[in-house]
Scaffold this motif. Structure first.
Motif, PDB file in Angstrom:
ATOM      1  N   LEU A   1       0.879  -1.181   0.000  1.00 30.87           N
ATOM      2  CA  LEU A   1       0.000   0.000   0.000  1.00 30.87           C
ATOM      3  C   LEU A   1       0.910   1.223   0.000  1.00 30.87           C
ATOM      4  O   LEU A   1       1.759   1.369   0.874  1.00 30.87           O
ATOM      5  CB  LEU A   1      -0.881   0.003   1.244  1.00 30.87           C
ATOM      6  CG  LEU A   1      -1.789   1.223   1.388  1.00 30.87           C
ATOM      7  CD1 LEU A   1      -2.969   1.154   0.421  1.00 30.87           C
ATOM      8  CD2 LEU A   1      -2.321   1.359   2.794  1.00 30.87           C
ATOM      9  N   VAL A   2       0.738   2.057  -1.001  1.00 30.77           N
ATOM     10  CA  VAL A   2       1.530   3.288  -1.070  1.00 30.77           C
ATOM     11  C   VAL A   2       0.591   4.430  -0.750  1.00 30.77           C
ATOM     12  O   VAL A   2      -0.326   4.721  -1.526  1.00 30.77           O
ATOM     13  CB  VAL A   2       2.153   3.470  -2.467  1.00 30.77           C
ATOM     14  CG1 VAL A   2       2.997   4.744  -2.522  1.00 30.77           C
ATOM     15  CG2 VAL A   2       3.025   2.277  -2.841  1.00 30.77           C
TER      16      VAL A   2
ATOM     17  N   LEU B   1       0.244  -7.004   4.366  1.00 31.72           N
ATOM     18  CA  LEU B   1       0.390  -5.794   3.515  1.00 31.72           C
ATOM     19  C   LEU B   1       1.550  -4.944   4.016  1.00 31.72           C
ATOM     20  O   LEU B   1       1.730  -4.793   5.198  1.00 31.72           O
ATOM     21  CB  LEU B   1      -0.931  -5.009   3.547  1.00 31.72           C
ATOM     22  CG  LEU B   1      -0.958  -3.656   2.847  1.00 31.72           C
ATOM     23  CD1 LEU B   1      -2.243  -3.514   2.036  1.00 31.72           C
ATOM     24  CD2 LEU B   1      -0.918  -2.541   3.866  1.00 31.72           C
ATOM     25  N   ARG B   2       2.367  -4.480   3.010  1.00 29.09           N
ATOM     26  CA  ARG B   2       3.430  -3.554   3.417  1.00 29.09           C
ATOM     27  C   ARG B   2       2.961  -2.147   3.082  1.00 29.09           C
ATOM     28  O   ARG B   2       2.500  -1.901   1.977  1.00 29.09           O
ATOM     29  CB  ARG B   2       4.721  -3.860   2.665  1.00 29.09           C
ATOM     30  CG  ARG B   2       5.831  -2.855   2.981  1.00 29.09           C
ATOM     31  CD  ARG B   2       7.134  -3.266   2.347  1.00 29.09           C
ATOM     32  NE  ARG B   2       7.605  -4.521   2.909  1.00 29.09           N
ATOM     33  CZ  ARG B   2       8.721  -5.122   2.512  1.00 29.09           C
ATOM     34  NH1 ARG B   2       9.449  -4.600   1.526  1.00 29.09           N
ATOM     35  NH2 ARG B   2       9.107  -6.261   3.066  1.00 29.09           N
TER      36      ARG B   2
ATOM     37  N   ALA C   1      -7.489  -1.201   3.946  1.00 29.27           N
ATOM     38  CA  ALA C   1      -6.631  -2.150   3.223  1.00 29.27           C
ATOM     39  C   ALA C   1      -5.807  -2.954   4.209  1.00 29.27           C
ATOM     40  O   ALA C   1      -5.616  -4.162   4.030  1.00 29.27           O
ATOM     41  CB  ALA C   1      -5.749  -1.382   2.253  1.00 29.27           C
ATOM     42  N   GLU C   2      -5.290  -2.254   5.167  1.00 33.75           N
ATOM     43  CA  GLU C   2      -4.457  -2.972   6.136  1.00 33.75           C
ATOM     44  C   GLU C   2      -5.247  -4.080   6.808  1.00 33.75           C
ATOM     45  O   GLU C   2      -4.716  -5.129   7.161  1.00 33.75           O
ATOM     46  CB  GLU C   2      -3.912  -1.980   7.177  1.00 33.75           C
ATOM     47  CG  GLU C   2      -2.745  -1.190   6.618  1.00 33.75           C
ATOM     48  CD  GLU C   2      -2.245  -0.086   7.552  1.00 33.75           C
ATOM     49  OE1 GLU C   2      -1.023   0.107   7.602  1.00 33.75           O
ATOM     50  OE2 GLU C   2      -3.081   0.562   8.210  1.00 33.75           O
ATOM     51  N   GLY C   3      -6.577  -3.837   6.914  1.00 33.55           N
ATOM     52  CA  GLY C   3      -7.431  -4.850   7.509  1.00 33.55           C
ATOM     53  C   GLY C   3      -7.729  -6.006   6.558  1.00 33.55           C
ATOM     54  O   GLY C   3      -7.882  -7.137   6.983  1.00 33.55           O
TER      55      GLY C   3
ATOM     56  N   ARG D   1      -7.869  -9.250  -3.053  1.00 33.14           N
ATOM     57  CA  ARG D   1      -7.174 -10.152  -2.149  1.00 33.14           C
ATOM     58  C   ARG D   1      -7.259 -11.589  -2.683  1.00 33.14           C
ATOM     59  O   ARG D   1      -6.283 -12.313  -2.727  1.00 33.14           O
ATOM     60  CB  ARG D   1      -7.814 -10.043  -0.749  1.00 33.14           C
ATOM     61  CG  ARG D   1      -7.124 -10.912   0.316  1.00 33.14           C
ATOM     62  CD  ARG D   1      -7.902 -10.905   1.593  1.00 33.14           C
ATOM     63  NE  ARG D   1      -9.219 -11.488   1.394  1.00 33.14           N
ATOM     64  CZ  ARG D   1     -10.271 -11.240   2.192  1.00 33.14           C
ATOM     65  NH1 ARG D   1     -10.184 -10.381   3.197  1.00 33.14           N
ATOM     66  NH2 ARG D   1     -11.437 -11.809   1.958  1.00 33.14           N
ATOM     67  N   GLU D   2      -8.510 -11.951  -3.095  1.00 34.12           N
ATOM     68  CA  GLU D   2      -8.724 -13.283  -3.662  1.00 34.12           C
ATOM     69  C   GLU D   2      -7.771 -13.537  -4.833  1.00 34.12           C
ATOM     70  O   GLU D   2      -7.160 -14.589  -4.961  1.00 34.12           O
ATOM     71  CB  GLU D   2     -10.163 -13.408  -4.177  1.00 34.12           C
ATOM     72  CG  GLU D   2     -11.167 -13.859  -3.162  1.00 34.12           C
ATOM     73  CD  GLU D   2     -10.896 -15.259  -2.689  1.00 34.12           C
ATOM     74  OE1 GLU D   2     -10.790 -15.438  -1.472  1.00 34.12           O
ATOM     75  OE2 GLU D   2     -10.737 -16.183  -3.542  1.00 34.12           O
TER      76      GLU D   2
END
Lengths: 763, 374
Positions: free
Chosen positions: A25-26, A754-755, A747-749, A724-725
């Motif tokens: 994730l940016v 995730l970085r 997103a983190e959830g 995600r899938e």
């Protein structure tokens, strides 16, 4: 998977190293460098050429010294492929499939049969087997056929040319034959010309001989004319008038003689007549003497008879008259007519008289009549013996008395008649005498005429002698001869001069004797040369000359023809020689060209037929593509189902925008551009994921810059779950860029492991 | 009734000496067996002048003193590699060498009938032949011998038979030839032109590729003089030579794995003198497999024939093609469309060619597409 992205001099990032995970994730608020990060990733993955638009844009935006290195180094992909398939920029969710980009073609190929699209093959072979004239292979086939036709035409033309050469050669042979014929004609003509020349030369010599002989003849004639002129000298003075007067005298004497002779002849005729008349008178007188004697006797008998009878009033007057008439007639007849006629007339008169008598006495008594009749009959018989039957009648008529006047039926009458008849002798004698007188007179006249004629004949003989003597003096027979001589003399005199003048002309002014000698000399020379004495006449010679002239003309024409023929033959022979051999080479070359072209055409037609077979095969395979499309649409459907509530059917007729149809909330099928923004974004995301996976055989990279802007929270969550899938199932790396803090938290959830990169920390 | 054996283009060469001489021996044997009066050999008896020099002794020995006359007309090949040599100086034994240019006329009366031979050796050009003072025909038959391409005889085989000048058929009819015994074109053909028969017997042996069909010589029987002038010539009879071999060509599509179709059935018809050419076509996974297949074929058949050429130029390789499902699917569908033999048991040649070509085109398209995808 890209694990590290190193940026140098790239916009805000002078020296920055980013570690990337499976899902990164940016996060960065506005102006934090999110777009720069996206561009840096684009640079690192696609490495666009600076000659292309995207490369130019990057250079302009970040300078020539920028650097972006992804590690490990990914296989480069095209700008379009990256931007259309693996990336979403700033929520710009569009498919733009119908741009016909290379990546799409690749996608299409990979979707079917391991990357190969049978319909594309079918389309290719449909083209190759098509008859459409716009297609290259058709044009090439037509060109090959045209080349073949051209080669065949050329070959045919060469064959024709070759045949024409052979035909011309035949013509040449004919020309040669014609030339030989012409030459034969020329030779024959030349021979005839020579013969004519010789004949003409000979004939001309003969003609010369004829001419010279003619001159000699004329010379002779001239000399003869001179001699004749001398003999005719007495006739030079014309004395025909003199001769004519002599002649006239003779003619005049002759005419007088002729007149006198006419008279003499007439007189002679009259004398002859008179002699005949005299002889007739004499014979009549002799007959009348006999009858007169008999009549006198019978009259005496009748008188005696009457004297023995009573006279009954005597002999009627008319009877006597009749008798007298009879005598008279007899006498007249004796004098003028033939003696027999006179006798007959006298007898007729007598008979008339007797008859008259008989008739007159008819009134007597029967006895007396019977006696009288007997006596009368007896007398009549006697009379008839003398005078012949009917004489009495004639006598009566000759006597000039009618029957009634002299009644011979009576003795009286008969008597009267007989008395008349007895006087006939006297009458006859008188007439004889008169005739004798007349004859004498005529004979006197004749003597006179004869004397005159003798005188005239003598005169004529004198005149004639004078004429003869005159003619004899000139040696001619007649006046005509004299006239001829005079005329001839004149003509000879006239001709003599002319002839001389002509001969002098012929002699060319030389002496005529010398001319004659010369002619003899020339003729002698001809004899010595053996020139025949006789040849053809001048007309024939002229015909020969004409023939020679014509012959020369003909020879000239034939000679011209020969020259023309030789020139033609040479020309034709040259053409033919040049053509033979060369044409065979040309023909073989064109046969070869035809063979080559046929081979090319056959090859192209084989290719066309083979393409038709291949088309058939690929069409049969092509049905499998529908299944693949159905699979892809199912995949899209499945992905879409992750975002949208309830099942949304996705129908793919192909991969063009218009060929993608999605069921809307109402259950109707709509094409992509007719969907609501949220639904379209969801569909595009689903489609991109489905196609991205199909496009790459293995895992790839997705770079998504705020892809959920048009979605509500629920859809956003579902979309992230779908990502995600995707990540989990297919192992794709995902880089999610966002400026939204809630989304970052969400997103983190959703994405375990995730970085998160906060761009603010690198700026 | 004179009998003439007409042959040409034996191309005796030192390189293939045994084969060439074997065929020559069969030519001689045939002449003896058929009791011919003349053998007319119309050019290219030797492949080159050098070959003539080397093999003339063998030629002399084998010809010996035959009961027939061997008339040998040199062709264009006897001019090759001549250097300063002169064919007329070489001894060809009993053969009558007809090298006088531009022509010579021989009269013979073997077999009781006079025959004239008008020999026209190969020359650079025949221009002006119309002016040749060839005497009028004075025998019942006149046979013309020539080596070249007669225009109008459907020339086939580009460039292979170059080197000889074209001859107009008129040359033969003009000089009243009844039979034009020709050489140079290696394909057998016979044609009547202007009342004369023009014949190429074809090469006496298979000299090179594409010379298909049996090879041999033509036997011409000249009718006796009385009948002959009226009835004209009968067509010559072809006598095939077993020793000449045949050229046979097979186009073998290779499987994707490089396996050729089986040749065993066809090979049963092959003779020891045959020239076999096998042309592989197709796209294979690995080019080495095609080479290996060629080696296997060679090992199996090369010793059985005179020559076995395997042409792999029609094969291309594309790694991965074997794993392409659509390629396999195509090949299955293609096999299913193989032309079937007709009622006569023969396959339509053109249908076969179309079928093979469809495979070639499709595989090439596959290859191009796959290369593009890669």
């Amino acid at each position: 998977m890209i694990e590290k992205l190193t940026l140098t001099g790239f916009g805000k990032f002078k020296e920055a190293v980013f570690g990337l995970a499976g899902v990164t994730l940016v996060y960065g608020p506005n102006e934090a460098g999110k777009t720069t990060f996206f561009d840096a990733l684009f640079q690192a993955i696609c490495r666009p050429s600076e000659t292309k638009k995207s490369g130019k844009v990057l250079k302009a935006r970040y300078g020539a010294g920028r650097g972006a290195l992804a590690e490990p180094l990914p296989v480069p992909i095209s700008d379009e492929e990256f931007l259309n398939l693996y990336a979403i920029r700033e929520g710009d969710l569009r498919l733009e499939l119908d741009k016909g980009t290379e990546w799409l073609e690749k996608l299409k190929s990979r979707l079917f049969h391991g990357g190969l699209d049978p319909s594309a093959f079918a389309a290719e072979f449909e083209k190759r087997s098509s008859d459409s004239r716009t297609l290259t292979h058709t044009r090439e086939l037509e060109k090959a056929k045209a080349t073949l036709d051209q080669a065949r035409r050329e070959l045919e033309a060469k064959k024709q040319e070759r045949n024409s050469v052979l035909a011309r050669e035949k013509k040449l042979a004919e020309a040669e034959a014609a030339l030989q014929e012409t030459r034969k004609l020329l030779r024959a003509g030349a021979e005839e010309a020579v013969r004519l020349e010789s004949e003409i030369a000979s004939e001309e010599k003969i003609a010369l001989r004829r001419k010279w002989n003619g001159y000699l003849a004329r010379l002779d004639e001239w000399q003869q004319s001179g001699t004749e002129a001398e003999t005719l000298a007495p006739f030079r003075l014309d004395r025909r008038e003199e001769l004519k007067s002599l002649r006239d005298a003779t003619v005049k004497a002759g005419a007088a003689i002729q007149a006198e002779r006419g008279k003499r002849d007439q007189q002679t005729d009259l004398i002859a007549q008179a002699k005949v008349e005299t002889r007739g008178m004499r014979e009549a007188k002799e007959a009348a003497a006999i009858r007169s004697a008999a009549a006198a006797k019978l009259a005496a008998s009748a008188m005696a008879y009457l004297a023995g009878k009573k006279p009954r009033g005597g002999l009627p007057v008319w009877t006597i008259a009749a008798m007298g008439l009879a005598i008279g007639l007899g006498g007249l007849g004796a004098a003028w007519l033939a003696v027999k006629l006179a006798v007959a007339s006298a007898a007729a008169g007598v008979l008339l008289a007797v008859s008259a008598f008989i008739l007159g006495s008819r009134a007597a008594s029967a006895q007396a009549r019977a006696d009288a009749a007997a006596a009368l009959a007896r007398w009549k018989d006697e009379w008839n013996l003398v005078a012949g039957p009917g004489v009495a009648q004639s006598t009566a008529l000759v006597g000039g008395a009618s029957v009634g006047a002299v009644n011979l039926a009576t003795p009286e009458g008969f008597l009267q008649a007989m008395e008349t008849a007895s006087r006939e002798k006297e009458n006859a004698e008188a007439r004889e005498w008169e005739a004798a007188r007349r004859l004498e007179s005529l004979q006197d006249g004749l003597e006179k005429i004869t004397a005159t004629l003798a005188g005239l004949t003598e005169a004529e003989a004198l005149a004639h002698r004078a004429e003869k003597d005159w003619l004899a003096r000139y040696g001619v027979e007649s006046a005509e001869s004299y006239a001829e001589r005079v005329s001839r003399c004149r003509q000879v005199d006239s001709d003599l001069g002319k002839r001389r003048a002509e001969l002098e002309t012929l002699a060319g002014g030389s002496d005529l004797n010398a001319f004659r000698v010369d002619l003899h000399r020339k003729l002698l020379a001809l004899d010595e040369a053996g020139v025949p004495q006789h040849g053809q006449d001048e007309a024939a010679l002229q015909r020969l000359r004409n023939r020679r002239r014509e012959m020369l003309k003909e020879q000239e024409i034939v000679g011209g023809t020969e020259r023309g023929m030789i020139a033609d033959r040479e020309g034709l022979a040259g053409e033919i020689r040049g053509a033979f051999g060369k044409l065979a080479g040309d023909m073989v070359a064109w046969e070869k060209a035809v063979a080559d072209a046929e081979e090319e055409v056959a090859g192209k037609e084989l290719d066309k037929r083979a393409a038709a077979l291949a088309l058939e095969i690929f069409r049969s395979i092509g049905y499998g593509a529908d299944q693949v499309l159905a699979g892809l649409s199912g995949e899209m459907e499945a992905m879409l189902a992750n975002i949208l509530p309830a099942g949304r059917t996705v129908s793919l007729q192909g991969l063009e925008d218009r060929q993608i149809q999605v069921m809307d909330a109402g259950g109707g099928m709509r094409s992509l551009d007719q969907l609501s923004t949220g639904t379209r974004h969801a569909m595009v995301l689903a489609a991109k994921l489905a196609m991205a996976r199909k496009h790459r055989p293995g895992p790839g990279l997705l770079v998504l810059d705020d892809p959920f802007l048009a979605m509500d929270d629920e859809r956003e969550t579902k979309a992230m779950e779908m990502l995600r899938e995707f990540h989990v199932r297919h192992g794709w790396q995902i880089v999610l860029l966002t400026k939204s803090p809630p989304l970052a938290v969400k997103a983190e959830g959703i994405f375990p492991g995730l970085r998160r990169i906060d761009l603010a920390a690198f700026a | 009734m004179p009998r003439i054996l007409h042959a040409a283009d034996l191309h005796l060469s030192d390189a293939e000496k045994d084969h060439g001489l074997a065929v020559f021996a069969e030519l001689i044997e045939t002449a003896l067996r058929e009791r011919v009066d003349y053998v007319v050999f119309c050019g290219d008896l030797f492949n080159t002048f050098a070959d003539a020099e080397k093999l003339r002794a063998d030629f002399r020995r084998m010809l010996g003193a035959p009961p027939f006359e061997f008339l040998y007309l040199p062709g264009n090949h006897e001019e090759l590699q001549r250097g300063g040599g002169d064919l007329t100086r070489l001894d060809f034994g009993a053969a009558t060498v007809l090298h006088t240019r531009p022509w010579e006329l021989l009269r013979r009366d073997r077999g009781g009938v006079a025959v004239e031979f008008l020999a026209i050796p190969h020359q650079e050009q025949y221009q002006g032949y119309a002016d040749w003072p060839v005497p009028a025909k004075a025998a019942p038959w006149r046979i013309a011998l020539a080596h070249g391409v007669v225009a109008g005889m459907a020339y086939r085989g580009p460039d292979d038979e170059g080197g000889a000048t074209a001859i107009d058929a008129d040359l033969f009819t003009r000089f009243r030839a009844d039979y034009a015994a020709l050489g140079h074109i290696h394909g057998r053909r016979s044609q009547r032109i202007g009342g004369a028969i023009f014949s190429y017997p074809g090469s006496t042996r298979v000299w090179r590729r594409n010379e298909t069909g049996p090879r041999g010589a033509l036997l011409l029987e000249l009718p006796s003089a009385s009948a002959g002038t009226d009835t004209g010539l009968p067509e010559p009879r072809f006598i095939p030579f077993a020793s000449a071999g045949e050229y046979r060509k097979y186009i073998l599509p290779l499987t994707l794995e490089g396996e050729p179709a089986d040749l065993e059935a066809q090979s049963k018809a092959w003779g020891a003198a045959d020239y076999i050419e096998v042309a592989f076509t197709g796209v294979v996974e690995d080019e080495r497999s095609a080479a290996a297949s060629a080696d296997r074929l060679r090992a199996r058949y090369a010793a059985r024939v005179r020559a076995l050429d395997i042409d792999r130029t029609g094969v291309s390789a594309l790694p991965g093609i074997a794993s392409q499902p659509m390629v396999r699917q195509f090949l299955e569908a293609w096999e299913a469309r193989a032309p079937r033999p007709g009622e006569n048991g023969c396959v339509d040649v053109s249908a076969q060619a179309i079928w093979i070509r469809a495979r070639e085109l499709s595989l090439n398209l596959f290859k191009a597409n796959l290369e593009r995808l890669a």
